[in-house]
Motif scaffolding. Structure first.
Motif, mmCIF file in Angstrom:
data_model
loop_
_atom_site.group_PDB
_atom_site.id
_atom_site.type_symbol
_atom_site.label_atom_id
_atom_site.label_comp_id
_atom_site.label_asym_id
_atom_site.label_seq_id
_atom_site.Cartn_x
_atom_site.Cartn_y
_atom_site.Cartn_z
ATOM 1 N N GLN A 255 0.839 -1.335 0.067
ATOM 2 C CA GLN A 255 0.032 -0.077 0.190
ATOM 3 C C GLN A 255 0.643 1.471 -0.502
ATOM 4 O OE1 GLN A 255 -3.711 0.216 0.074
ATOM 5 N NE2 GLN A 255 -2.796 2.748 -0.408
ATOM 6 N N MET A 256 0.672 2.102 -0.827
ATOM 7 C CA MET A 256 1.888 3.438 -1.321
ATOM 8 C C MET A 256 0.631 4.678 -1.294
ATOM 9 S SD MET A 256 4.109 1.651 -4.467
ATOM 10 C CE MET A 256 2.582 2.071 -5.401
ATOM 11 N N ASN A 257 0.660 5.213 0.044
ATOM 12 C CA ASN A 257 -0.161 6.190 -0.125
ATOM 13 C C ASN A 257 0.932 7.581 -0.138
ATOM 14 O OD1 ASN A 257 -1.581 4.826 0.912
ATOM 15 N ND2 ASN A 257 -1.156 4.928 2.779
ATOM 16 N N SER A 258 0.565 8.981 -0.073
ATOM 17 C CA SER A 258 1.205 9.855 -0.168
ATOM 18 C C SER A 258 2.544 10.224 -1.648
ATOM 19 C CB SER A 258 1.842 10.468 1.473
ATOM 20 O OG SER A 258 1.136 10.647 2.226
ATOM 21 N N LEU A 259 2.070 9.670 -2.607
ATOM 22 C CA LEU A 259 3.469 9.311 -3.345
ATOM 23 C C LEU A 259 3.636 10.747 -3.792
ATOM 24 C CD1 LEU A 259 1.316 6.572 -5.463
ATOM 25 C CD2 LEU A 259 3.819 6.350 -4.495
ATOM 26 N N LYS A 260 5.301 10.463 -4.021
ATOM 27 C CA LYS A 260 6.113 11.683 -4.736
ATOM 28 C C LYS A 260 6.457 10.445 -6.111
ATOM 29 C CE LYS A 260 7.183 12.563 0.293
ATOM 30 N NZ LYS A 260 9.188 12.774 1.464
ATOM 31 N N PRO A 261 6.874 11.793 -6.413
ATOM 32 C CA PRO A 261 6.984 12.149 -8.140
ATOM 33 C C PRO A 261 8.253 11.030 -7.980
ATOM 34 C CG PRO A 261 7.018 14.359 -8.067
ATOM 35 C CD PRO A 261 6.642 13.628 -6.497
ATOM 36 N N GLU A 262 9.099 10.889 -6.816
ATOM 37 C CA GLU A 262 10.497 10.291 -6.823
ATOM 38 C C GLU A 262 10.551 8.278 -6.777
ATOM 39 O OE1 GLU A 262 10.020 13.207 -5.235
ATOM 40 O OE2 GLU A 262 10.488 13.497 -3.160
ATOM 41 N N ASP A 263 8.972 8.377 -6.386
ATOM 42 C CA ASP A 263 8.898 7.421 -6.469
ATOM 43 C C ASP A 263 8.179 5.924 -7.345
ATOM 44 O OD1 ASP A 263 6.705 8.101 -3.426
ATOM 45 O OD2 ASP A 263 8.578 6.841 -3.614
ATOM 46 N N THR A 264 8.734 6.769 -8.531
ATOM 47 C CA THR A 264 8.244 6.230 -9.845
ATOM 48 C C THR A 264 9.359 5.931 -9.951
ATOM 49 O OG1 THR A 264 7.036 8.213 -10.840
ATOM 50 C CG2 THR A 264 8.672 7.139 -12.498
ATOM 51 N N ALA A 265 8.850 4.316 -10.619
ATOM 52 C CA ALA A 265 9.984 2.796 -11.067
ATOM 53 C C ALA A 265 9.290 2.110 -11.361
ATOM 54 C CB ALA A 265 10.645 2.821 -9.272
ATOM 55 N N GLU B 4 15.008 -14.981 -3.959
ATOM 56 C CA GLU B 4 15.289 -16.132 -4.926
ATOM 57 C C GLU B 4 15.128 -15.894 -6.183
ATOM 58 O OE1 GLU B 4 14.727 -20.311 -2.898
ATOM 59 O OE2 GLU B 4 15.330 -21.152 -4.595
ATOM 60 N N TYR B 5 13.420 -15.596 -6.094
ATOM 61 C CA TYR B 5 11.881 -15.725 -6.671
ATOM 62 C C TYR B 5 11.642 -14.003 -7.150
ATOM 63 C CZ TYR B 5 12.214 -21.023 -6.437
ATOM 64 O OH TYR B 5 12.278 -22.437 -6.103
ATOM 65 N N TRP B 6 11.646 -14.043 -8.588
ATOM 66 C CA TRP B 6 11.821 -12.375 -8.751
ATOM 67 C C TRP B 6 9.586 -12.612 -9.863
ATOM 68 C CZ3 TRP B 6 13.533 -8.115 -6.026
ATOM 69 C CH2 TRP B 6 14.779 -8.917 -5.500
ATOM 70 N N GLY B 7 8.950 -11.380 -9.146
ATOM 71 C CA GLY B 7 7.621 -11.277 -10.216
ATOM 72 C C GLY B 7 8.181 -10.284 -11.450
ATOM 73 N N GLN B 8 7.854 -10.117 -12.541
ATOM 74 C CA GLN B 8 8.191 -9.590 -13.719
ATOM 75 C C GLN B 8 8.346 -7.409 -14.140
ATOM 76 O OE1 GLN B 8 5.575 -10.593 -13.608
ATOM 77 N NE2 GLN B 8 3.836 -8.578 -13.611
ATOM 78 N N GLY B 9 7.594 -7.240 -12.665
ATOM 79 C CA GLY B 9 7.703 -5.638 -12.020
ATOM 80 C C GLY B 9 6.532 -5.309 -12.412
ATOM 81 N N THR B 10 5.552 -4.013 -11.938
ATOM 82 C CA THR B 10 5.082 -3.460 -12.464
ATOM 83 C C THR B 10 5.463 -1.891 -12.182
ATOM 84 O OG1 THR B 10 2.782 -3.353 -12.462
ATOM 85 C CG2 THR B 10 3.517 -3.166 -10.000
ATOM 86 N N GLN B 11 4.942 -1.353 -13.432
ATOM 87 C CA GLN B 11 5.660 -0.024 -13.119
ATOM 88 C C GLN B 11 4.934 0.984 -12.644
ATOM 89 O OE1 GLN B 11 7.913 2.152 -15.256
ATOM 90 N NE2 GLN B 11 7.232 3.864 -14.256
ATOM 91 N N VAL B 12 5.187 2.084 -12.149
ATOM 92 C CA VAL B 12 4.314 2.896 -10.923
ATOM 93 C C VAL B 12 4.641 4.519 -11.544
ATOM 94 C CG1 VAL B 12 4.080 4.137 -8.561
ATOM 95 C CG2 VAL B 12 3.845 1.225 -9.274
ATOM 96 N N THR B 13 4.030 5.082 -12.013
ATOM 97 C CA THR B 13 4.493 6.778 -12.722
ATOM 98 C C THR B 13 4.320 7.597 -11.601
ATOM 99 O OG1 THR B 13 4.918 5.512 -14.752
ATOM 100 C CG2 THR B 13 4.400 8.544 -14.347
ATOM 101 N N VAL B 14 4.816 8.651 -10.455
ATOM 102 C CA VAL B 14 4.004 9.705 -9.972
ATOM 103 C C VAL B 14 4.395 11.237 -11.359
ATOM 104 C CG1 VAL B 14 3.711 10.677 -7.487
ATOM 105 C CG2 VAL B 14 4.613 8.049 -7.977
ATOM 106 N N SER B 15 3.254 11.931 -11.331
ATOM 107 C CA SER B 15 3.423 12.988 -11.887
ATOM 108 C C SER B 15 3.062 14.067 -10.921
ATOM 109 C CB SER B 15 1.988 13.345 -13.170
ATOM 110 O OG SER B 15 1.152 13.401 -12.368
ATOM 111 N N SER B 16 3.492 14.925 -11.304
ATOM 112 C CA SER B 16 4.182 16.041 -10.244
ATOM 113 C C SER B 16 2.847 17.076 -10.726
ATOM 114 C CB SER B 16 5.576 16.585 -10.249
ATOM 115 O OG SER B 16 5.497 17.255 -11.567
#
Length: 125
Positions: free
Chosen positions: A82-92, A113-125
């Motif tokens: 759960q990500m709250n108060s997101l900032k542009p620097e959280d973009t990843a 040992e095991y990793w997911g494929q990743g999901t993009q999070v983009t925070v606009s200013s």
């Protein structure tokens, strides 16, 4: 085979919230400490947060402490961020990971040992 599948990423304005989920299969989920990492363009992958296999212990990077919360549901083999108060620097790109069946959580990616494929999070200013 082991699969970790993230979901919930997207585009959000600064100050907004997102909830990432990671569904695990092919492993004994309740035996694994689970972690979240992220990687921004041109930067190394970094630790975000982790949760112990018994759900009682959590750890966070200083950059997200107080804003992000990791939780898990061992009955559903899922872990959430759960990500709250997101900032542009959280973009990843955000990745969930399952550790190497350790007694304690780790902030080091090499202990996972095991990793997911990743999901993009983009925070606009």
């Amino acid at each position: 085979q082991v699969q970790l599948v993230e979901s919930g990423g997207g585009l959000v304005q600064a100050g907004g919230s997102l909830r990432l989920s990671c569904a695990a299969s092919g492993l004994t989920f309740s035996l694994r400490n689970m972690g979240w990492f992220r990687q921004a363009p041109g930067k190394e992958r970094e630790f975000v947060g982790a949760i112990g296999r018994n759900e009682a212990s959590t750890a966070y990077a200083d950059a997200v402490k107080g804003r992000f919360t990791v939780s898990r549901d061992n009955a559903k083999n899922t872990v959430h961020l759960q990500m709250n108060s997101l900032k542009p620097e959280d973009t990843a790109v955000y990745y969930c990971a399952a550790d190497r069946v350790r007694a304690t959580m780790s902030i080091r990616s090499s202990n996972y040992e095991y990793w997911g494929q990743g999901t993009q999070v983009t925070v606009s200013s």
